[in-house]
Write a protein that holds these residues in place. Sequence first.
Motif, PDB file in Angstrom:
ATOM      1  N   LEU A 103       0.843  -1.196   0.000  1.00  0.00           N
ATOM      2  CA  LEU A 103       0.000   0.000   0.000  1.00  0.00           C
ATOM      3  C   LEU A 103       0.873   1.238   0.000  1.00  0.00           C
ATOM      4  O   LEU A 103       2.050   1.197   0.355  1.00  0.00           O
ATOM      5  CB  LEU A 103      -0.964   0.000   1.184  1.00  0.00           C
ATOM      6  N   ARG A 104       0.282   2.337  -0.418  1.00  0.00           N
ATOM      7  CA  ARG A 104       0.972   3.628  -0.428  1.00  0.00           C
ATOM      8  C   ARG A 104       0.135   4.626   0.341  1.00  0.00           C
ATOM      9  O   ARG A 104      -1.052   4.810   0.046  1.00  0.00           O
ATOM     10  CB  ARG A 104       1.194   4.116  -1.858  1.00  0.00           C
ATOM     11  N   THR A 105       0.741   5.273   1.331  1.00  0.00           N
ATOM     12  CA  THR A 105      -0.004   6.235   2.141  1.00  0.00           C
ATOM     13  C   THR A 105       0.966   7.196   2.811  1.00  0.00           C
ATOM     14  O   THR A 105       2.178   6.939   2.884  1.00  0.00           O
ATOM     15  CB  THR A 105      -0.862   5.509   3.202  1.00  0.00           C
ATOM     16  N   ALA A 106       0.440   8.317   3.292  1.00  0.00           N
ATOM     17  CA  ALA A 106       1.264   9.324   3.963  1.00  0.00           C
ATOM     18  C   ALA A 106       1.402   8.987   5.447  1.00  0.00           C
ATOM     19  O   ALA A 106       0.448   8.562   6.097  1.00  0.00           O
ATOM     20  CB  ALA A 106       0.650  10.710   3.803  1.00  0.00           C
ATOM     21  N   VAL A 107       2.619   9.184   5.960  1.00  0.00           N
ATOM     22  CA  VAL A 107       2.922   8.917   7.371  1.00  0.00           C
ATOM     23  C   VAL A 107       3.522  10.190   7.971  1.00  0.00           C
ATOM     24  O   VAL A 107       4.399  10.816   7.353  1.00  0.00           O
ATOM     25  CB  VAL A 107       3.922   7.749   7.495  1.00  0.00           C
ATOM     26  N   PRO A 108       3.076  10.617   9.155  1.00  0.00           N
ATOM     27  CA  PRO A 108       3.616  11.836   9.768  1.00  0.00           C
ATOM     28  C   PRO A 108       5.057  11.658  10.229  1.00  0.00           C
ATOM     29  O   PRO A 108       5.505  10.547  10.532  1.00  0.00           O
ATOM     30  CB  PRO A 108       2.676  12.076  10.956  1.00  0.00           C
ATOM     31  N   VAL A 136       4.889   6.753   1.918  1.00  0.00           N
ATOM     32  CA  VAL A 136       5.677   5.526   1.962  1.00  0.00           C
ATOM     33  C   VAL A 136       4.933   4.388   1.265  1.00  0.00           C
ATOM     34  O   VAL A 136       3.724   4.464   1.045  1.00  0.00           O
ATOM     35  CB  VAL A 136       6.000   5.108   3.415  1.00  0.00           C
ATOM     36  N   GLU A 137       5.682   3.351   0.948  1.00  0.00           N
ATOM     37  CA  GLU A 137       5.129   2.104   0.415  1.00  0.00           C
ATOM     38  C   GLU A 137       5.578   0.962   1.304  1.00  0.00           C
ATOM     39  O   GLU A 137       6.747   0.892   1.703  1.00  0.00           O
ATOM     40  CB  GLU A 137       5.614   1.856  -1.008  1.00  0.00           C
ATOM     41  N   CYS A 138       4.658   0.040   1.613  1.00  0.00           N
ATOM     42  CA  CYS A 138       4.996  -1.115   2.425  1.00  0.00           C
ATOM     43  C   CYS A 138       3.798  -2.054   2.487  1.00  0.00           C
ATOM     44  O   CYS A 138       2.702  -1.704   2.053  1.00  0.00           O
ATOM     45  CB  CYS A 138       5.403  -0.699   3.840  1.00  0.00           C
ATOM     46  N   LEU A 139       4.027  -3.225   3.039  1.00  0.00           N
ATOM     47  CA  LEU A 139       2.916  -4.110   3.341  1.00  0.00           C
ATOM     48  C   LEU A 139       2.173  -3.570   4.562  1.00  0.00           C
ATOM     49  O   LEU A 139       2.782  -2.897   5.410  1.00  0.00           O
ATOM     50  CB  LEU A 139       3.419  -5.520   3.615  1.00  0.00           C
ATOM     51  N   SER A 163      16.431  10.908   1.800  1.00  0.00           N
ATOM     52  CA  SER A 163      17.316   9.740   1.854  1.00  0.00           C
ATOM     53  C   SER A 163      17.999   9.580   3.204  1.00  0.00           C
ATOM     54  O   SER A 163      18.575   8.526   3.490  1.00  0.00           O
ATOM     55  CB  SER A 163      18.376   9.826   0.754  1.00  0.00           C
ATOM     56  N   ASP A 164      17.966  10.616   4.040  1.00  0.00           N
ATOM     57  CA  ASP A 164      18.584  10.541   5.368  1.00  0.00           C
ATOM     58  C   ASP A 164      17.659   9.927   6.415  1.00  0.00           C
ATOM     59  O   ASP A 164      18.104   9.606   7.523  1.00  0.00           O
ATOM     60  CB  ASP A 164      19.008  11.938   5.838  1.00  0.00           C
ATOM     61  N   LEU A 165      16.393   9.784   6.081  1.00  0.00           N
ATOM     62  CA  LEU A 165      15.443   9.250   7.058  1.00  0.00           C
ATOM     63  C   LEU A 165      15.719   7.772   7.312  1.00  0.00           C
ATOM     64  O   LEU A 165      15.991   7.003   6.388  1.00  0.00           O
ATOM     65  CB  LEU A 165      14.003   9.424   6.552  1.00  0.00           C
ATOM     66  N   LYS A 166      15.648   7.387   8.569  1.00  0.00           N
ATOM     67  CA  LYS A 166      15.811   5.983   8.938  1.00  0.00           C
ATOM     68  C   LYS A 166      14.435   5.326   8.940  1.00  0.00           C
ATOM     69  O   LYS A 166      13.592   5.601   9.797  1.00  0.00           O
ATOM     70  CB  LYS A 166      16.466   5.871  10.314  1.00  0.00           C
ATOM     71  N   LEU A 167      14.215   4.460   7.962  1.00  0.00           N
ATOM     72  CA  LEU A 167      12.911   3.837   7.779  1.00  0.00           C
ATOM     73  C   LEU A 167      12.862   2.472   8.452  1.00  0.00           C
ATOM     74  O   LEU A 167      13.863   1.752   8.490  1.00  0.00           O
ATOM     75  CB  LEU A 167      12.622   3.672   6.287  1.00  0.00           C
ATOM     76  N   PRO A 168      11.704   2.096   8.977  1.00  0.00           N
ATOM     77  CA  PRO A 168      11.546   0.740   9.519  1.00  0.00           C
ATOM     78  C   PRO A 168      11.742  -0.300   8.412  1.00  0.00           C
ATOM     79  O   PRO A 168      11.600   0.001   7.223  1.00  0.00           O
ATOM     80  CB  PRO A 168      10.102   0.733  10.038  1.00  0.00           C
ATOM     81  N   GLU A 169      12.051  -1.503   8.813  1.00  0.00           N
ATOM     82  CA  GLU A 169      12.253  -2.581   7.846  1.00  0.00           C
ATOM     83  C   GLU A 169      10.985  -2.799   7.028  1.00  0.00           C
ATOM     84  O   GLU A 169       9.881  -2.820   7.556  1.00  0.00           O
ATOM     85  CB  GLU A 169      12.622  -3.876   8.579  1.00  0.00           C
ATOM     86  N   GLY A 170      11.171  -2.944   5.727  1.00  0.00           N
ATOM     87  CA  GLY A 170      10.036  -3.188   4.840  1.00  0.00           C
ATOM     88  C   GLY A 170       9.346  -1.944   4.333  1.00  0.00           C
ATOM     89  O   GLY A 170       8.391  -2.037   3.563  1.00  0.00           O
ATOM     90  N   VAL A 171       9.839  -0.763   4.736  1.00  0.00           N
ATOM     91  CA  VAL A 171       9.205   0.506   4.350  1.00  0.00           C
ATOM     92  C   VAL A 171      10.117   1.242   3.371  1.00  0.00           C
ATOM     93  O   VAL A 171      11.321   1.359   3.593  1.00  0.00           O
ATOM     94  CB  VAL A 171       8.933   1.391   5.583  1.00  0.00           C
TER      95      VAL A 171
END
Length: 221
Positions: A103-108, A136-139, A163-171
């Motif tokens: 899915l694709r959606t906005a995250v704060p 973001v895109e993720c399951l 590109s500096d943001l630390k994203l959770p795994e799978g995101v």
Amino acid sequence: MATTHEIRVERREDEGKGASRRLRRAGKTPAIVYGGDLKPVNIQLDHEPLWVASQNEWFYSSILDLSLGGDIQKVLLRDIQRHPYKQLIMHLDFQRVNEKETLRTAVPLHFLGEDTSPAGKSVEVVVLHELNEVVVECLPKDLPEFIEVDLSALELGATVHLSDLKLPEGVEIPELKLGKEHDVAVVVARHARVEAAEETAEGDEAGADVPASKVAKDDEK
């Protein structure tokens, strides 16, 4: 892991503006749930608990469990219509989520450590938040309620990019797949005097666009 929240709903049989007005007078909010392999379904929610839920950030960015008589459907809020001046939610759109589909959606974004950073402690520095959310895109199982941005080491002249943001795994951030020019700034630490000078320049440019005749007339009033 994504956090889910249960929202109780009821099936809505009547349709039309008149039926919706009657629902609102009865303390209910009309809504619709759509998407997936199922047909769209008209539903209604109790307005009071809905209003309380709508005051939380997770209501807009998390997967919600719509509970209809024990039947749970996972959804995302896709649209919310509010009354122009009353504390009243007029209508909601929910989209069903397939747990096996991306899915694709906005995250704060949550900014941490800004006040204690070198830039944040300096009165000569202005810290600008260029973005407050990111798409973001993720399951569904990997969807975060928010993404933390650590600014504790932010200094004058520094820029935090997507590109500096630390994203959770799978995101992932789909914007970054489009090229370097899409790696936009999230946070910028600028000298306060530079920021003030640019604002003054912008004001001068706006004033220059006003015809002389218009200025003269305004002065005569």
